[in-house]
Motif scaffolding. Structure first.
Motif, PDB file in Angstrom:
ATOM      1  N   LEU A   5       0.499  -1.325   0.039  1.00 17.58           N
ATOM      2  CA  LEU A   5       0.350   0.112   0.157  1.00 17.58           C
ATOM      3  C   LEU A   5       1.223   1.400  -0.519  1.00 17.58           C
ATOM      4  O   LEU A   5       0.311   2.621  -1.084  1.00 17.58           O
ATOM      5  CB  LEU A   5      -0.817   0.086   1.205  1.00 17.58           C
ATOM      6  N   THR A  88      -9.343  15.307  -1.016  1.00 17.24           N
ATOM      7  CA  THR A  88      -8.404  14.114  -1.702  1.00 17.24           C
ATOM      8  C   THR A  88      -7.937  13.754  -0.761  1.00 17.24           C
ATOM      9  O   THR A  88      -8.053  12.329  -0.715  1.00 17.24           O
ATOM     10  CB  THR A  88      -7.707  13.876  -3.373  1.00 17.24           C
ATOM     11  N   TYR A  91     -10.680  11.491   1.887  1.00 17.68           N
ATOM     12  CA  TYR A  91     -10.403  10.437   0.964  1.00 17.68           C
ATOM     13  C   TYR A  91      -9.843   8.863   1.334  1.00 17.68           C
ATOM     14  O   TYR A  91     -10.294   8.089   1.380  1.00 17.68           O
ATOM     15  CB  TYR A  91     -11.756  10.564  -0.392  1.00 17.68           C
ATOM     16  N   LEU A  92      -8.469   9.796   0.902  1.00 18.97           N
ATOM     17  CA  LEU A  92      -7.490   9.057   0.713  1.00 18.97           C
ATOM     18  C   LEU A  92      -7.361   8.056   2.682  1.00 18.97           C
ATOM     19  O   LEU A  92      -7.353   6.291   2.957  1.00 18.97           O
ATOM     20  CB  LEU A  92      -6.655   8.895   0.829  1.00 18.97           C
ATOM     21  N   ALA A  94      -9.730   8.029   4.070  1.00 18.26           N
ATOM     22  CA  ALA A  94     -11.408   6.881   5.098  1.00 18.26           C
ATOM     23  C   ALA A  94     -11.071   5.124   4.094  1.00 18.26           C
ATOM     24  O   ALA A  94     -11.920   4.481   4.482  1.00 18.26           O
ATOM     25  CB  ALA A  94     -12.585   7.622   4.189  1.00 18.26           C
ATOM     26  N   GLN A  95     -10.153   4.927   3.661  1.00 15.79           N
ATOM     27  CA  GLN A  95      -9.853   3.982   2.999  1.00 15.79           C
ATOM     28  C   GLN A  95      -9.181   2.907   3.623  1.00 15.79           C
ATOM     29  O   GLN A  95      -9.090   3.427   4.794  1.00 15.79           O
ATOM     30  CB  GLN A  95      -9.047   4.031   1.556  1.00 15.79           C
ATOM     31  N   PRO A  96      -9.050   1.694   3.886  1.00 16.41           N
ATOM     32  CA  PRO A  96      -7.813   0.371   4.305  1.00 16.41           C
ATOM     33  C   PRO A  96      -7.175   1.085   4.771  1.00 16.41           C
ATOM     34  O   PRO A  96      -5.831   0.202   3.912  1.00 16.41           O
ATOM     35  CB  PRO A  96      -8.571   0.121   4.078  1.00 16.41           C
TER      36      PRO A  96
END
Length: 276
Positions: A5, A88, A91-92, A94-96
């Motif tokens: 990641l 953004t 939003y990023l 908020a991802q796993p």
């Protein structure tokens, strides 16, 4: 922390950094000077015997002092603040993924972008130096490259601190430019003013020099070039006398310390703030 990641985020940040028009504008100026200065030294050598590796390398040090911090600060300032402004970054997060993966990926991608930008200037400067002075000073030039990369990373870390704090990309870019002006111009002027006003001892003046990463780079680069700092007058003579052969290690440790301090501070602020 998941390496896959982190690397994915680093690739995205690398591409974003390479789209920064200011990065390429500063890189063009850096590359032009890095190529032209050795050629000017070669012309001077042919005219009056005044050229050589030492002369051209000293000119390159001044060019690096001007452009390298600007490149690092501009890339670092654009790493987080523009994403925060566009939403953004929220939003990023908020991802796993966790904050360490986001910050680490952005730091890695920005570092790769700075290395690519500086690599063009280094390669052209190396070609010019070989043409003007031969390949006998290769190790000295590699040492100069190493110190320059450390300076770039220290500036990149300072840019990250600005980008973490700023809420808008324009504000981060403006703050980075002001910090660059302070480090490059007002730093030297401040030292001159302090010397005239307070007449500090060589030890005190050396201590003031060592608080600025640009001055640390200058001292390290000059020492790598001449194995002495006598050209800096009493301050250089005191530094050589006080630290001796350990001086390069001290300057290297100080530059590394700036990198760790700035990136560490940026990460701590980022972890505390998130995207609030």
């Amino acid at each position: 922390m998941e390496p896959r990641l982190t690397w994915t985020i680093a690739q995205r940040e690398f591409r974003e950094a390479l789209r920064n028009k200011w990065l390429w504008f500063y890189t063009a100026g850096f590359t032009g000077l890095a190529f032209a200065l050795p050629q000017a030294g070669l012309a001077a050598a042919g005219y009056a015997g005044l050229g050589g590796f030492g002369r051209t390398a000293a000119s390159l040090i001044n060019a690096f002092l001007l452009f390298v911090p600007l490149i690092g600060l501009s890339v670092g300032a654009g790493a987080l603040a523009p994403d925060r402004e566009r939403g953004t970054l929220l939003y990023l997060l908020a991802q796993p993924v966790n904050q360490a993966e986001v910050f680490g990926g952005k730091a890695l991608g920005a570092t790769l972008a700075v290395i690519v930008a500086l690599g063009l200037g280094f390669s052209l400067a190396g070609i010019s130096l070989v043409a003007s002075a031969g390949s006998s000073h290769l190790l000295t030039y590699l040492a100069l490259i190493g110190y320059t990369l450390l300076l770039a990373l220290a500036a990149l870390g300072m840019g990250f601190v600005i980008s973490v704090v700023a809420r808008k990309g324009a504000a981060a870019s403006g703050a980075a430019l002001l910090l660059w002006l302070g480090l490059v111009f007002f730093g030297d002027l401040g030292l001159i003013g302090a010397t005239l006003a307070w007449r500090p001892t060589p030890a005190a003046l050396l201590a003031m020099l060592l608080t600025n990463p640009l001055q640390q780079f200058k001292l390290a680069a000059i020492y790598a070039l001449r194995s002495t700092l006598d050209t800096l007058g009493p301050v250089g003579q005191y530094a050589t006398y006080r630290f001796g052969d350990a001086l390069p290690l001290l300057l290297l440790a100080l530059l590394l310390g700036w990198i760790v301090l700035t990136f560490g501070a940026a990460f701590l602020i980022f972890r505390r703030k998130g995207d609030l």
